[in-house]
Scaffold this motif. Structure first.
Motif, PDB file in Angstrom:
ATOM      1  N   GLU A   1     -19.001   1.678  -0.375  1.00 55.71           N
ATOM      2  CA  GLU A   1     -17.606   2.092  -0.401  1.00 55.71           C
ATOM      3  C   GLU A   1     -17.427   3.425   0.321  1.00 55.71           C
TER       4      GLU A   1
ATOM      5  N   GLU B   1      -5.747  -2.061  -5.564  1.00 56.48           N
ATOM      6  CA  GLU B   1      -6.365  -1.200  -4.557  1.00 56.48           C
ATOM      7  C   GLU B   1      -6.929  -2.024  -3.412  1.00 56.48           C
TER       8      GLU B   1
ATOM      9  N   VAL C   1       0.836  -1.195   0.000  1.00 56.45           N
ATOM     10  CA  VAL C   1       0.000   0.000   0.000  1.00 56.45           C
ATOM     11  C   VAL C   1       0.873   1.248   0.000  1.00 56.45           C
TER      12      VAL C   1
ATOM     13  N   LYS D   1       0.977   1.819  -9.987  1.00 55.95           N
ATOM     14  CA  LYS D   1      -0.228   1.332  -9.312  1.00 55.95           C
ATOM     15  C   LYS D   1      -0.591  -0.039  -9.872  1.00 55.95           C
TER      16      LYS D   1
ATOM     17  N   ARG E   1     -10.547   4.248  -0.440  1.00 56.88           N
ATOM     18  CA  ARG E   1      -9.645   3.330  -1.140  1.00 56.88           C
ATOM     19  C   ARG E   1      -8.196   3.635  -0.774  1.00 56.88           C
ATOM     20  N   PHE E   2      -7.369   2.582  -0.797  1.00 54.68           N
ATOM     21  CA  PHE E   2      -5.934   2.722  -0.670  1.00 54.68           C
ATOM     22  C   PHE E   2      -5.285   2.124  -1.917  1.00 54.68           C
ATOM     23  N   GLU E   3      -4.309   2.809  -2.480  1.00 54.34           N
ATOM     24  CA  GLU E   3      -3.622   2.312  -3.677  1.00 54.34           C
ATOM     25  C   GLU E   3      -2.506   1.340  -3.301  1.00 54.34           C
TER      26      GLU E   3
ATOM     27  N   ILE F   1     -10.161  -1.675  -1.123  1.00 53.38           N
ATOM     28  CA  ILE F   1     -11.418  -0.935  -1.043  1.00 53.38           C
ATOM     29  C   ILE F   1     -12.023  -1.133   0.336  1.00 53.38           C
TER      30      ILE F   1
ATOM     31  N   ARG G   1       0.981  -0.206  -4.765  1.00 54.79           N
ATOM     32  CA  ARG G   1       1.983   0.126  -5.787  1.00 54.79           C
ATOM     33  C   ARG G   1       3.166  -0.839  -5.745  1.00 54.79           C
TER      34      ARG G   1
ATOM     35  N   THR H   1      -9.463  -6.525  -1.186  1.00 54.20           N
ATOM     36  CA  THR H   1      -8.264  -6.279  -1.980  1.00 54.20           C
ATOM     37  C   THR H   1      -8.513  -6.631  -3.442  1.00 54.20           C
ATOM     38  N   GLU H   2      -8.238  -5.702  -4.319  1.00 56.03           N
ATOM     39  CA  GLU H   2      -8.390  -5.922  -5.761  1.00 56.03           C
ATOM     40  C   GLU H   2      -7.014  -5.911  -6.405  1.00 56.03           C
TER      41      GLU H   2
END
Length: 402
Positions: free
Chosen positions: A372, A363, A325, A360, A375-377, A365, A379, A345-346
Protein backbone atom coordinates in the motif's frame (compact mmCIF):
# COMPACT_ATOMS: atom_id res chain seq x y z
CA UNK A 1 11.52 -0.99 -70.83
CA UNK A 2 7.87 -1.39 -69.92
CA UNK A 3 8.61 -4.09 -67.34
CA UNK A 4 11.21 -1.80 -65.69
CA UNK A 5 8.58 0.91 -65.22
CA UNK A 6 6.23 -1.65 -63.68
CA UNK A 7 8.90 -2.77 -61.19
CA UNK A 8 9.62 0.83 -60.19
CA UNK A 9 5.88 1.49 -59.80
CA UNK A 10 5.32 -1.61 -57.64
CA UNK A 11 8.38 -0.81 -55.50
CA UNK A 12 6.98 2.66 -54.84
CA UNK A 13 3.61 1.21 -53.79
CA UNK A 14 5.32 -1.23 -51.41
CA UNK A 15 7.44 1.51 -49.82
CA UNK A 16 4.36 3.69 -49.39
CA UNK A 17 2.51 0.89 -47.65
CA UNK A 18 5.46 0.12 -45.40
CA UNK A 19 5.64 3.76 -44.41
CA UNK A 20 2.08 3.58 -43.08
CA UNK A 21 2.59 0.38 -41.12
CA UNK A 22 2.88 0.94 -37.37
CA UNK A 23 4.93 -1.66 -35.60
CA UNK A 24 3.68 -2.74 -32.16
CA UNK A 25 5.16 -0.65 -29.34
CA UNK A 26 7.33 -2.64 -27.00
CA UNK A 27 6.40 -2.44 -23.33
CA UNK A 28 8.90 -0.38 -21.38
CA UNK A 29 11.40 -2.72 -19.82
CA UNK A 30 12.48 -2.54 -16.20
CA UNK A 31 15.86 -0.84 -15.77
CA UNK A 32 18.76 -3.06 -14.87
CA UNK A 33 19.35 -3.06 -11.14
CA UNK A 34 22.82 -2.38 -9.71
CA UNK A 35 25.05 -5.42 -9.89
CA UNK A 36 28.42 -6.41 -8.48
CA UNK A 37 28.03 -4.43 -5.27
CA UNK A 38 30.82 -4.94 -2.78
CA UNK A 39 28.49 -4.63 0.24
CA UNK A 40 27.01 -7.83 1.58
CA UNK A 41 23.88 -5.89 2.58
CA UNK A 42 22.65 -2.78 0.77
CA UNK A 43 19.54 -0.61 0.50
CA UNK A 44 18.43 2.30 -1.64
CA UNK A 45 15.45 3.99 0.01
CA UNK A 46 13.07 6.76 -0.99
CA UNK A 47 13.36 9.09 2.00
CA UNK A 48 9.90 10.60 1.50
CA UNK A 49 7.91 7.37 1.62
CA UNK A 50 10.40 4.99 3.26
CA UNK A 51 9.95 2.62 0.33
CA UNK A 52 12.91 0.37 -0.48
CA UNK A 53 13.76 0.94 -4.16
CA UNK A 54 16.58 -1.60 -4.19
CA UNK A 55 17.73 -4.16 -1.68
CA UNK A 56 20.46 -6.75 -1.38
CA UNK A 57 20.18 -8.97 1.70
CA UNK A 58 18.50 -5.96 3.29
CA UNK A 59 16.92 -8.06 6.07
CA UNK A 60 20.11 -9.88 7.10
CA UNK A 61 21.27 -8.86 10.59
CA UNK A 62 24.89 -7.64 10.73
CA UNK A 63 27.12 -5.48 12.97
CA UNK A 64 26.86 -1.77 12.10
CA UNK A 65 30.04 -0.17 13.54
CA UNK A 66 30.01 3.64 13.89
CA UNK A 67 26.92 4.14 11.73
CA UNK A 68 25.41 3.59 15.21
CA UNK A 69 26.32 7.18 15.99
CA UNK A 70 23.45 8.60 13.93
CA UNK A 71 21.10 7.24 16.60
CA UNK A 72 23.34 8.54 19.42
CA UNK A 73 23.39 11.97 17.82
CA UNK A 74 19.65 12.32 17.16
CA UNK A 75 18.74 11.12 20.67
CA UNK A 76 21.16 13.60 22.23
CA UNK A 77 19.81 16.45 20.10
CA UNK A 78 16.25 15.61 21.13
CA UNK A 79 17.03 15.18 24.85
CA UNK A 80 19.71 17.76 25.70
CA UNK A 81 19.17 21.34 26.77
CA UNK A 82 20.89 24.38 25.30
CA UNK A 83 24.25 24.91 26.97
CA UNK A 84 24.16 21.54 28.74
CA UNK A 85 27.53 20.23 29.86
CA UNK A 86 28.89 16.79 30.77
CA UNK A 87 31.68 15.64 33.07
CA UNK A 88 33.98 12.89 31.80
CA UNK A 89 33.85 9.60 33.72
CA UNK A 90 36.64 7.07 34.07
CA UNK A 91 34.70 4.75 31.77
CA UNK A 92 34.50 7.39 29.04
CA UNK A 93 38.18 8.31 29.33
CA UNK A 94 39.20 4.65 28.86
CA UNK A 95 37.42 4.12 25.53
CA UNK A 96 39.60 2.68 22.74
CA UNK A 97 40.68 4.48 19.60
CA UNK A 98 39.41 6.37 17.68
CA UNK A 99 39.04 8.89 20.52
CA UNK A 100 39.11 12.58 21.33
CA UNK A 101 41.35 11.99 24.33
CA UNK A 102 39.12 13.40 27.07
CA UNK A 103 40.35 12.96 30.63
CA UNK A 104 38.43 11.97 33.74
CA UNK A 105 36.91 14.96 35.52
CA UNK A 106 37.01 17.33 32.51
CA UNK A 107 33.81 19.14 31.53
CA UNK A 108 32.56 19.68 27.98
CA UNK A 109 29.54 21.17 26.25
CA UNK A 110 27.36 18.41 24.78
CA UNK A 111 26.93 20.35 21.55
CA UNK A 112 30.71 20.37 21.00
CA UNK A 113 30.92 16.65 21.66
CA UNK A 114 28.30 15.99 18.97
CA UNK A 115 30.67 17.43 16.37
CA UNK A 116 33.50 15.27 17.71
CA UNK A 117 31.11 12.30 17.53
CA UNK A 118 29.90 12.80 13.96
CA UNK A 119 32.88 14.41 12.22
CA UNK A 120 35.74 12.39 13.73
CA UNK A 121 33.70 9.42 15.06
CA UNK A 122 35.36 9.61 18.48
CA UNK A 123 34.35 6.71 20.72
CA UNK A 124 34.95 8.48 24.04
CA UNK A 125 32.67 11.37 22.97
CA UNK A 126 29.84 8.88 22.47
CA UNK A 127 30.18 7.51 26.00
CA UNK A 128 30.33 10.99 27.58
CA UNK A 129 27.13 11.91 25.73
CA UNK A 130 25.36 8.65 26.64
CA UNK A 131 26.20 8.89 30.33
CA UNK A 132 25.08 12.52 30.50
CA UNK A 133 21.77 11.90 28.73
CA UNK A 134 20.75 8.64 30.45
CA UNK A 135 23.06 8.16 33.43
CA UNK A 136 24.84 5.10 32.02
CA UNK A 137 25.75 3.43 28.75
CA UNK A 138 23.31 0.61 29.51
CA UNK A 139 20.39 2.96 30.12
CA UNK A 140 21.23 4.92 26.99
CA UNK A 141 21.27 1.68 24.99
CA UNK A 142 17.78 0.96 26.32
CA UNK A 143 16.68 4.37 25.09
CA UNK A 144 18.24 3.70 21.68
CA UNK A 145 16.36 0.40 21.45
CA UNK A 146 13.07 2.04 22.43
CA UNK A 147 13.50 4.63 19.70
CA UNK A 148 14.43 1.96 17.14
CA UNK A 149 11.31 -0.04 18.03
CA UNK A 150 9.16 3.09 17.70
CA UNK A 151 10.55 3.58 14.19
CA UNK A 152 9.64 0.03 13.21
CA UNK A 153 13.20 -1.29 13.30
CA UNK A 154 12.37 -4.84 14.38
CA UNK A 155 15.79 -6.29 13.54
CA UNK A 156 18.00 -3.78 15.36
CA UNK A 157 19.68 -4.15 18.75
CA UNK A 158 21.90 -1.50 20.34
CA UNK A 159 24.45 -2.33 23.02
CA UNK A 160 26.94 0.55 22.70
CA UNK A 161 26.50 4.25 21.83
CA UNK A 162 29.63 4.31 19.66
CA UNK A 163 29.17 1.16 17.57
CA UNK A 164 32.02 -0.85 19.03
CA UNK A 165 31.23 -4.54 18.76
CA UNK A 166 29.26 -5.58 21.83
CA UNK A 167 26.88 -8.15 23.22
CA UNK A 168 24.42 -8.39 26.09
CA UNK A 169 21.69 -10.79 27.24
CA UNK A 170 19.45 -9.88 24.32
CA UNK A 171 21.99 -10.21 21.52
CA UNK A 172 24.84 -8.57 19.66
CA UNK A 173 25.09 -4.93 18.61
CA UNK A 174 23.56 -5.17 15.12
CA UNK A 175 21.03 -3.97 12.57
CA UNK A 176 19.97 -4.55 8.95
CA UNK A 177 20.55 -2.34 5.94
CA UNK A 178 16.82 -1.61 5.80
CA UNK A 179 16.62 -0.64 9.49
CA UNK A 180 19.73 1.52 9.22
CA UNK A 181 18.23 3.40 6.27
CA UNK A 182 15.00 3.80 8.25
CA UNK A 183 16.90 5.36 11.17
CA UNK A 184 18.64 7.80 8.81
CA UNK A 185 15.25 8.67 7.33
CA UNK A 186 14.03 9.61 10.78
CA UNK A 187 17.14 11.72 11.42
CA UNK A 188 16.80 13.82 8.24
CA UNK A 189 13.05 13.78 7.53
CA UNK A 190 10.97 13.23 10.67
CA UNK A 191 12.81 14.19 13.85
CA UNK A 192 11.97 17.60 15.37
CA UNK A 193 15.76 18.10 15.46
CA UNK A 194 16.38 17.12 11.82
CA UNK A 195 17.76 20.54 10.88
CA UNK A 196 20.22 20.44 13.78
CA UNK A 197 21.26 16.94 12.74
CA UNK A 198 21.95 18.10 9.20
CA UNK A 199 23.87 21.12 10.46
CA UNK A 200 26.19 18.92 12.53
CA UNK A 201 26.73 16.22 9.91
CA UNK A 202 27.32 18.69 7.04
CA UNK A 203 29.92 20.78 8.88
CA UNK A 204 33.37 20.44 7.28
CA UNK A 205 35.54 21.79 10.14
CA UNK A 206 34.79 22.50 13.79
CA UNK A 207 36.89 23.76 16.72
CA UNK A 208 36.10 23.88 20.44
CA UNK A 209 37.57 23.77 23.95
CA UNK A 210 36.63 22.18 27.24
CA UNK A 211 34.38 24.32 29.46
CA UNK A 212 37.36 25.83 31.31
CA UNK A 213 39.12 26.64 28.05
CA UNK A 214 42.27 24.75 29.00
CA UNK A 215 42.32 22.34 26.03
CA UNK A 216 41.58 23.04 22.36
CA UNK A 217 40.37 20.59 19.70
CA UNK A 218 39.73 20.65 15.96
CA UNK A 219 37.55 18.23 14.01
CA UNK A 220 37.37 17.48 10.26
CA UNK A 221 34.48 15.75 8.55
CA UNK A 222 35.52 12.32 7.17
CA UNK A 223 32.35 11.81 5.12
CA UNK A 224 33.92 11.94 1.64
CA UNK A 225 30.49 11.50 0.04
CA UNK A 226 29.68 15.16 0.81
CA UNK A 227 32.08 16.15 -1.99
CA UNK A 228 31.35 13.25 -4.34
CA UNK A 229 27.90 14.07 -5.74
CA UNK A 230 25.71 17.14 -6.17
CA UNK A 231 23.07 17.18 -3.48
CA UNK A 232 24.97 15.04 -0.96
CA UNK A 233 23.11 15.72 2.27
CA UNK A 234 24.45 13.77 5.22
CA UNK A 235 26.10 10.50 6.20
CA UNK A 236 28.17 8.45 8.62
CA UNK A 237 30.97 5.97 8.08
CA UNK A 238 31.88 3.03 10.28
CA UNK A 239 34.38 0.20 10.70
CA UNK A 240 35.11 -2.60 13.15
CA UNK A 241 36.77 -5.94 12.64
CA UNK A 242 33.42 -7.74 12.81
CA UNK A 243 31.37 -5.21 10.84
CA UNK A 244 33.80 -4.33 8.08
CA UNK A 245 33.34 -0.98 6.36
CA UNK A 246 29.82 0.41 6.70
CA UNK A 247 28.10 3.56 5.50
CA UNK A 248 24.75 5.31 5.59
CA UNK A 249 24.18 8.51 3.62
CA UNK A 250 21.56 10.71 2.00
CA UNK A 251 21.32 12.77 -1.17
CA UNK A 252 18.73 15.34 -2.30
CA UNK A 253 18.22 16.64 -5.80
CA UNK A 254 15.10 18.70 -6.38
CA UNK A 255 12.14 16.93 -4.78
CA UNK A 256 13.89 13.56 -4.68
CA UNK A 257 15.74 12.40 -1.55
CA UNK A 258 17.53 9.05 -1.51
CA UNK A 259 19.16 7.13 1.33
CA UNK A 260 21.82 4.45 0.90
CA UNK A 261 22.78 2.02 3.68
CA UNK A 262 25.69 -0.42 3.34
CA UNK A 263 26.85 -3.13 5.75
CA UNK A 264 29.93 -5.34 5.45
CA UNK A 265 31.24 -3.38 2.47
CA UNK A 266 34.77 -4.77 2.41
CA UNK A 267 37.60 -5.04 4.89
CA UNK A 268 41.14 -3.56 4.79
CA UNK A 269 42.55 -2.72 2.30
CA UNK A 270 39.23 -1.95 0.62
CA UNK A 271 38.26 1.25 2.37
CA UNK A 272 36.89 2.90 -0.78
CA UNK A 273 34.43 0.14 -1.72
CA UNK A 274 31.69 1.94 0.20
CA UNK A 275 32.05 5.05 -1.96
CA UNK A 276 31.83 3.01 -5.17
CA UNK A 277 28.66 1.28 -3.97
CA UNK A 278 27.10 4.50 -2.70
CA UNK A 279 27.60 6.29 -6.00
CA UNK A 280 26.28 3.33 -7.99
CA UNK A 281 23.09 3.12 -5.93
CA UNK A 282 22.49 6.87 -5.89
CA UNK A 283 22.94 7.10 -9.67
CA UNK A 284 20.54 4.20 -10.13
CA UNK A 285 17.93 6.13 -8.16
CA UNK A 286 18.54 9.41 -9.98
CA UNK A 287 18.48 7.82 -13.43
CA UNK A 288 15.37 5.69 -12.99
CA UNK A 289 12.97 7.27 -10.48
CA UNK A 290 10.79 10.33 -11.00
CA UNK A 291 7.68 11.63 -9.24
CA UNK A 292 4.35 10.79 -10.85
CA UNK A 293 0.91 12.03 -9.85
CA UNK A 294 -1.74 9.35 -9.31
CA UNK A 295 -5.38 10.40 -9.64
CA UNK A 296 -8.15 8.50 -7.92
CA UNK A 297 -10.64 8.88 -10.77
CA UNK A 298 -14.00 10.64 -10.84
CA UNK A 299 -16.50 7.78 -11.20
CA UNK A 300 -19.79 8.17 -9.32
CA UNK A 301 -20.77 4.99 -7.50
CA UNK A 302 -24.11 3.80 -6.19
CA UNK A 303 -24.38 1.88 -2.90
CA UNK A 304 -27.59 0.19 -1.65
CA UNK A 305 -28.97 1.67 1.57
CA UNK A 306 -31.15 -0.53 3.80
CA UNK A 307 -34.17 1.10 5.36
CA UNK A 308 -33.46 4.27 3.43
CA UNK A 309 -36.22 6.50 2.07
CA UNK A 310 -36.81 5.97 -1.63
CA UNK A 311 -38.36 9.20 -2.92
CA UNK A 312 -39.73 7.43 -6.00
CA UNK A 313 -41.45 4.68 -4.00
CA UNK A 314 -42.16 5.59 -0.34
CA UNK A 315 -43.16 2.00 0.47
CA UNK A 316 -39.82 0.63 -0.71
CA UNK A 317 -37.49 0.05 2.25
CA UNK A 318 -34.28 0.11 0.23
CA UNK A 319 -32.69 2.76 -1.95
CA UNK A 320 -29.21 3.78 -3.11
CA UNK A 321 -26.84 6.61 -2.33
CA UNK A 322 -24.47 8.17 -4.82
CA UNK A 323 -20.85 8.39 -3.71
CA UNK A 324 -17.53 9.56 -5.15
CA UNK A 325 -13.93 10.15 -4.19
CA UNK A 326 -13.42 13.14 -1.93
CA UNK A 327 -11.69 16.00 -3.69
CA UNK A 328 -8.04 15.87 -2.68
CA UNK A 329 -4.54 16.37 -3.97
CA UNK A 330 -3.25 13.67 -6.33
CA UNK A 331 -1.00 11.04 -4.83
CA UNK A 332 2.62 11.91 -5.67
CA UNK A 333 4.92 8.87 -5.82
CA UNK A 334 8.53 8.25 -6.75
CA UNK A 335 8.32 5.54 -9.40
CA UNK A 336 10.21 3.85 -12.21
CA UNK A 337 8.86 4.35 -15.71
CA UNK A 338 7.60 0.76 -16.03
CA UNK A 339 5.88 0.59 -12.63
CA UNK A 340 2.10 0.63 -12.42
CA UNK A 341 -0.31 1.44 -9.63
CA UNK A 342 -3.00 -1.12 -8.82
CA UNK A 343 -6.21 0.36 -7.37
CA UNK A 344 -8.50 -1.62 -5.11
CA UNK A 345 -11.92 -0.22 -4.22
CA UNK A 346 -13.27 -1.10 -0.78
CA UNK A 347 -17.02 -0.51 -0.39
CA UNK A 348 -19.63 -2.13 1.84
CA UNK A 349 -22.27 -4.24 0.10
CA UNK A 350 -24.94 -2.12 1.78
CA UNK A 351 -25.18 0.88 4.08
CA UNK A 352 -27.65 1.37 6.92
CA UNK A 353 -29.79 4.49 6.86
CA UNK A 354 -29.51 7.29 7.71
CA UNK A 355 -26.59 8.38 5.53
CA UNK A 356 -25.24 11.93 5.74
CA UNK A 357 -23.83 13.89 2.82
CA UNK A 358 -20.04 13.86 3.12
CA UNK A 359 -20.03 10.68 5.21
CA UNK A 360 -17.09 8.36 4.49
CA UNK A 361 -18.45 5.19 2.92
CA UNK A 362 -15.34 3.53 1.46
CA UNK A 363 -11.81 3.88 0.16
CA UNK A 364 -9.70 3.39 -2.92
CA UNK A 365 -6.42 1.74 -1.92
CA UNK A 366 -3.38 2.25 -4.15
CA UNK A 367 -0.90 -0.62 -4.31
CA UNK A 368 2.59 -0.64 -5.78
CA UNK A 369 4.21 -4.06 -6.11
CA UNK A 370 1.65 -5.37 -3.64
CA UNK A 371 2.39 -2.76 -0.95
CA UNK A 372 0.00 0.00 0.00
CA UNK A 373 1.29 3.45 -0.98
CA UNK A 374 -1.80 5.62 -0.46
CA UNK A 375 -5.57 5.87 -0.04
CA UNK A 376 -8.42 8.00 -1.34
CA UNK A 377 -11.64 8.39 0.67
CA UNK A 378 -15.04 7.77 -0.92
CA UNK A 379 -17.82 9.93 0.52
CA UNK A 380 -21.59 10.12 0.12
CA UNK A 381 -22.84 12.85 -2.24
CA UNK A 382 -26.29 13.17 -0.65
CA UNK A 383 -28.41 12.52 2.44
CA UNK A 384 -30.56 9.42 2.78
CA UNK A 385 -33.21 9.45 5.53
CA UNK A 386 -34.21 6.37 7.48
CA UNK A 387 -37.45 4.70 6.46
CA UNK A 388 -40.35 4.68 8.90
CA UNK A 389 -44.17 4.36 8.83
CA UNK A 390 -44.52 8.12 9.19
CA UNK A 391 -42.18 8.68 6.28
CA UNK A 392 -44.20 6.40 4.00
CA UNK A 393 -47.53 7.95 5.14
CA UNK A 394 -46.39 11.55 4.57
CA UNK A 395 -44.83 10.69 1.18
CA UNK A 396 -48.03 8.93 0.03
CA UNK A 397 -50.23 11.76 1.26
CA UNK A 398 -48.08 14.33 -0.47
CA UNK A 399 -48.36 12.41 -3.75
CA UNK A 400 -52.17 12.23 -3.43
CA UNK A 401 -52.43 15.93 -2.76
CA UNK A 402 -50.25 16.74 -5.74
Amino acid sequence: MKWKKQIIYMTGIILLLLGNIRLPVQAEEAPEEPEDLYARSAVLMDADSGRVLFGKEEHVIRPMASTTKIMTCILALEEMEKGQTATVSQNAARQPKVRLGVQEGEEYYLEDLLYALMLESYNDSAVVIAEEISGSVEDFADQMNEKAAALGCTDTHFVTPNGLDGEDEEGIHSTTAKDLARIMRYCIMESPKREAFLEVTRTKEYSFTDVEGKRSFSCSNHNAFLDMMDGALSGKTGFTADAGYCYVGALRQGKRTFIVALLACGWPNNKNYKWTDTRKLMEYGLNNYEYREIEAGADVLEIPVEKGVNDKDPYQKTTTVRAAVKESEPLSLLMRGNEKIEKKTELPKTLAAPVKKGQKVGEIICLLEGEEVGRFEIRALEDVRRYGFGTAFHSAARKLLL
